[in-house]
Design a protein around this motif. Structure first.
Motif, PDB file in Angstrom:
ATOM      1  N   LYS A   1      -0.740 -11.964   1.495  1.00  0.00           N
ATOM      2  CA  LYS A   1      -0.707 -10.860   2.449  1.00  0.00           C
ATOM      3  C   LYS A   1       0.708 -10.308   2.603  1.00  0.00           C
ATOM      4  O   LYS A   1       0.927  -9.089   2.558  1.00  0.00           O
ATOM      5  CB  LYS A   1      -1.228 -11.342   3.802  1.00  0.00           C
TER       6      LYS A   1
ATOM      7  N   THR B   1       3.148 -10.632   0.478  1.00  0.00           N
ATOM      8  CA  THR B   1       3.530 -10.029  -0.814  1.00  0.00           C
ATOM      9  C   THR B   1       3.044  -8.590  -0.911  1.00  0.00           C
ATOM     10  O   THR B   1       3.765  -7.701  -1.379  1.00  0.00           O
ATOM     11  CB  THR B   1       2.947 -10.850  -1.976  1.00  0.00           C
ATOM     12  N   LEU B   2       1.815  -8.352  -0.440  1.00  0.00           N
ATOM     13  CA  LEU B   2       1.236  -7.006  -0.483  1.00  0.00           C
ATOM     14  C   LEU B   2       2.079  -6.030   0.328  1.00  0.00           C
ATOM     15  O   LEU B   2       2.377  -4.909  -0.128  1.00  0.00           O
ATOM     16  CB  LEU B   2      -0.199  -7.036   0.047  1.00  0.00           C
ATOM     17  N   TYR B   3       2.502  -6.452   1.509  1.00  0.00           N
ATOM     18  CA  TYR B   3       3.326  -5.585   2.355  1.00  0.00           C
ATOM     19  C   TYR B   3       4.695  -5.321   1.704  1.00  0.00           C
ATOM     20  O   TYR B   3       5.236  -4.204   1.806  1.00  0.00           O
ATOM     21  CB  TYR B   3       3.527  -6.218   3.735  1.00  0.00           C
TER      22      TYR B   3
ATOM     23  N   LEU C   1       5.327  -5.132  -1.418  1.00  0.00           N
ATOM     24  CA  LEU C   1       5.175  -4.250  -2.578  1.00  0.00           C
ATOM     25  C   LEU C   1       4.756  -2.832  -2.205  1.00  0.00           C
ATOM     26  O   LEU C   1       4.685  -1.971  -3.082  1.00  0.00           O
ATOM     27  CB  LEU C   1       4.151  -4.837  -3.560  1.00  0.00           C
ATOM     28  N   LEU C   2       4.470  -2.560  -0.946  1.00  0.00           N
ATOM     29  CA  LEU C   2       4.022  -1.225  -0.531  1.00  0.00           C
ATOM     30  C   LEU C   2       4.993  -0.094  -0.923  1.00  0.00           C
ATOM     31  O   LEU C   2       4.544   0.983  -1.312  1.00  0.00           O
ATOM     32  CB  LEU C   2       3.784  -1.207   0.991  1.00  0.00           C
ATOM     33  N   PRO C   3       6.313  -0.300  -0.826  1.00  0.00           N
ATOM     34  CA  PRO C   3       7.230   0.807  -1.185  1.00  0.00           C
ATOM     35  C   PRO C   3       7.285   1.132  -2.685  1.00  0.00           C
ATOM     36  O   PRO C   3       7.821   2.161  -3.069  1.00  0.00           O
ATOM     37  CB  PRO C   3       8.604   0.298  -0.707  1.00  0.00           C
TER      38      PRO C   3
ATOM     39  N   PRO D   1       5.045   2.126  -5.103  1.00  0.00           N
ATOM     40  CA  PRO D   1       4.492   3.401  -5.602  1.00  0.00           C
ATOM     41  C   PRO D   1       5.415   4.589  -5.326  1.00  0.00           C
ATOM     42  O   PRO D   1       5.535   5.491  -6.159  1.00  0.00           O
ATOM     43  CB  PRO D   1       3.168   3.534  -4.837  1.00  0.00           C
TER      44      PRO D   1
ATOM     45  N   LEU E   1      14.265   1.671   0.136  1.00  0.00           N
ATOM     46  CA  LEU E   1      13.014   0.964  -0.119  1.00  0.00           C
ATOM     47  C   LEU E   1      13.194  -0.550   0.019  1.00  0.00           C
ATOM     48  O   LEU E   1      12.301  -1.242   0.522  1.00  0.00           O
ATOM     49  CB  LEU E   1      12.489   1.325  -1.507  1.00  0.00           C
TER      50      LEU E   1
ATOM     51  N   SER F   1      11.392  -3.002   2.731  1.00  0.00           N
ATOM     52  CA  SER F   1      10.723  -4.255   2.363  1.00  0.00           C
ATOM     53  C   SER F   1      11.195  -5.411   3.244  1.00  0.00           C
ATOM     54  O   SER F   1      10.393  -6.237   3.695  1.00  0.00           O
ATOM     55  CB  SER F   1      10.983  -4.589   0.892  1.00  0.00           C
TER      56      SER F   1
ATOM     57  N   LEU G   1       9.617  -5.150   6.655  1.00  0.00           N
ATOM     58  CA  LEU G   1       8.213  -5.577   6.598  1.00  0.00           C
ATOM     59  C   LEU G   1       8.102  -7.103   6.507  1.00  0.00           C
ATOM     60  O   LEU G   1       7.198  -7.707   7.107  1.00  0.00           O
ATOM     61  CB  LEU G   1       7.522  -4.925   5.393  1.00  0.00           C
TER      62      LEU G   1
END
Length: 593
Positions: free
Chosen positions: A175, A177-179, A181-183, A185, A267, A271, A274
């Motif tokens: 979970k 890790t997902l947050y 990696l959000l920046p 894209p 970015l 991260s 987050l």
């Protein structure tokens, strides 16, 4: 990346450097990631042990706990230090493989380009200036090396580190890790947009650099003319204009490059925020420890430099693609002066021009029209005519620097196109109108094109060209090193040395293209008397605008606008009372005056 596909053959050739470099990159990154886990263990150990440590306050057990605790922290510290040293060793090995590979590729690519340049016809060099040719083999190849070296190294490092770090992060908490990696894209879109701008501006820079190199090369080659006309200031002003244009285009590219750094920092900072926010909630819920959060922050910061290098790497790849595109443009140019039959034979020297017409491909100027001429083996023929009549074009066609647009040239009855080009040219002696001498010794300039020419033949050729006395006056004699393009010598001396170079080869066919224009009448007579003896046993084509040079020939041909208007011996042409006699009388009066 289409243009860079050309480099795949070099990458395959030096594949072991690349394979070992990739292995060393993986190992070095493993030693870079493991310290983050050791920090997590050490931090969790401190937090878990601290409360217990204070419970045993003022007890003997507390000092024993402290010793065990201190030893554990020291052990973690030493392990982290060992990991850092091992990472450094493998990073050194990475550079000793991938960067060394890039130097090998640079060397091979430069050799291939130069070798290809040598195969291209004269028309190619008339269409492209020297500065552009030099820029593609120097600046453009250097840009390509940055791609197969540092850019490739950082690119592999980014991929490996990204894969390893994300794998570890997912194994700790998917979970979070997902947050984190959000920046990414947003970063991908930013890289794409900026890359398009970089590509266009890189191409503009490379083009401007070629123009700047051409201007500088031309200015230095013509420095004597610039000084004679007192145009140093004007020349510098023109250079400033070219350099200013290059500066502006480079600054435009720099502005685009500058976008990467703040975007990536933003970015990365996002991260980290987050991680702290989401990770804090996970700690409260008991799913993570403070050590995990620290580990995640270390992982994100490990990615900071590779992701920051992504901008630089992308920029280098785009520049390399732009440069390789320019290199490919020349590498795809083909030599049209080839032979299918590759006939190799010893020449007798009979030459026939059969309905030859020629149009210069770069300018579209028609130099010869349905030209017919037969020259017997051993015969000497003088070609006379006004400027632009097609005299030098005949020399270029005989040397097969060009092929006729129409018709054909036969040597001893064999089409010139069927003869092996190099074997044919080795039997020619050619003195061009525009004399070119190399920055080498006089002896090596005469010996040029041969490896085993005895010194006696060199000395004899120089004597026949009436240059021996001049050379003996030099302190170093035959070992005198000439300046660029033979600038050490006078115009007449350069022409005579060029004649010596041609006759020293003992050629079957001798071509003299207006080679006595810069010598005085007395020197001309000495050289002509020597040449008469030399030409007795070989086919000779004497191209000149001076009647005195033509008188020793067996036959004289008068050209006008690519057509033969008169031909015969000196006495026959005087009797005709035509163009030859008119030229002869004009030059005779000029000499008398």
């Amino acid at each position: 990346m289409k243009a860079l596909k050309y480099l795949n053959k070099y990458l395959w050739k030096y594949k072991w450097y690349l394979i070992l470099g990739t292995i060393f990159t993986i190992i070095s990154n493993l030693f870079g990631i493991l310290p983050a886990q050791l920090v997590r263990y050490a931090l969790d150990l401190v937090i878990e042990t601290l409360d217990v440590y204070y419970l045993f306050n003022d007890l003997a057990l507390q000092s024993k706990m402290y010793d065990i605790f201190a030893f554990s922290i020291l052990l973690y510290g030493l392990l982290i230090l060992a990991m850092a040293l091992l990472k450094g060793i493998f990073l050194f090995l990475v550079r000793q493989t991938i960067i060394v590979m890039s130097r090998h590729i640079e060397y091979a690519l430069k050799n291939d380009i130069y070798s290809h340049y040598q195969t291209l016809p004269t028309s190619f060099f008339r269409q492209h200036n020297t500065g552009d040719l030099m820029a593609r083999i120097s600046e453009d190849v250097s840009n390509v090396r940055m791609y197969v070296g540092p850019a490739l190294m950082y690119g592999i490092n980014l991929v490996v580190l990204f894969f390893l770090v994300i794998s570890y992060m997912v194994s700790v908490n998917a979970k979070l890790t997902l947050y984190v990696l959000l920046p990414l894209p947003i970063l991908s879109v930013s890289v794409y947009v900026v890359n398009q701008m970089i590509m266009k501006r890189s191409q503009a820079i490379q083009k401007q650099l070629s123009e700047l190199s051409t201007y500088v090369q031309e200015a230095f080659s013509g420095i004597r003319v610039i000084k004679s006309f007192v145009q140093e200031k004007h020349s510098f002003q023109n250079f400033e204009i070219e350099a200013e244009d290059f500066k502006k285009k480079s600054l435009k590219l720099t502005k685009v490059d500058a976008f990467f750094y703040p975007i990536i920092l933003l970015l990365i900072g996002l991260s980290n925020i987050l991680i702290i926010y989401v990770g804090g909630k996970e700690i409260i819920n008991g799913n993570l420890t403070p050590g995990n959060i620290t580990e995640f922050i270390l992982y994100v910061n490990m990615l900071t430099w590779p992701v920051m290098a992504l901008g630089w790497t992308t920029s280098q790849i785009q520049r390399a693609a732009s440069s390789q595109l320019r290199i490919n443009e020349f590498l795809e140019a083909k030599n049209t002066l080839t032979s299918d039959k590759n006939i190799m034979m010893e020449l007798q020297g009979a030459i026939r021009f059969a309905h030859v017409s020629f149009v210069y491909p770069d300018s579209g100027i028609t130099a010869l029209h349905d030209f017919d001429l037969d020259i017997r083996a051993g015969e000497s023929v003088a070609i006379l005519g006004t400027t632009g009549s097609g005299k030098s074009t005949l020399a270029n066609l005989l040397g097969r620097l060009y092929d006729p647009t129409q018709g054909e040239i036969l040597i001893d009855g064999t089409p010139l196109k069927d003869l092996e080009v190099h074997a044919y040219r080795r039997q020619l002696g050619y003195v061009p109108q525009d004399v070119f001498l190399f920055s080498d010794s006089i002896e090596n300039n005469v010996r040029f094109g041969t490896n085993d020419m005895p010194f006696e033949r060199i000395e004899r050729a120089v004597k026949d060209a009436d240059l021996l006395n001049n050379i003996e006056d030099f302190p170093k004699g035959f070992q005198t090193v000439l300046g660029e393009r033979g600038i050490t010598l006078s115009g007449g001396q350069k022409q005579r040395l060029s004649i010596a170079r041609a006759i020293a080869r003992d050629p079957k066919i001798l071509i003299l293209d207006d080679c006595l224009s810069a010598v005085d009448t007395n020197t001309e007579n000495i050289i002509l008397n020597n040449l008469k003896r030399i030409m007795d046993s070989r086919t000779s084509v004497i191209i000149s605008h001076r009647v005195s040079s033509a008188k020793l020939a067996d036959r004289i041909v008068m050209l006008d606008d690519g057509h033969i208007i008169e031909q015969g011996t000196h006495d026959q042409l005087l009797a005709i009372n035509g163009a030859y006699k008119e030229l002869y009388e004009k030059q005779l009066m000029a000499e008398e005056a």
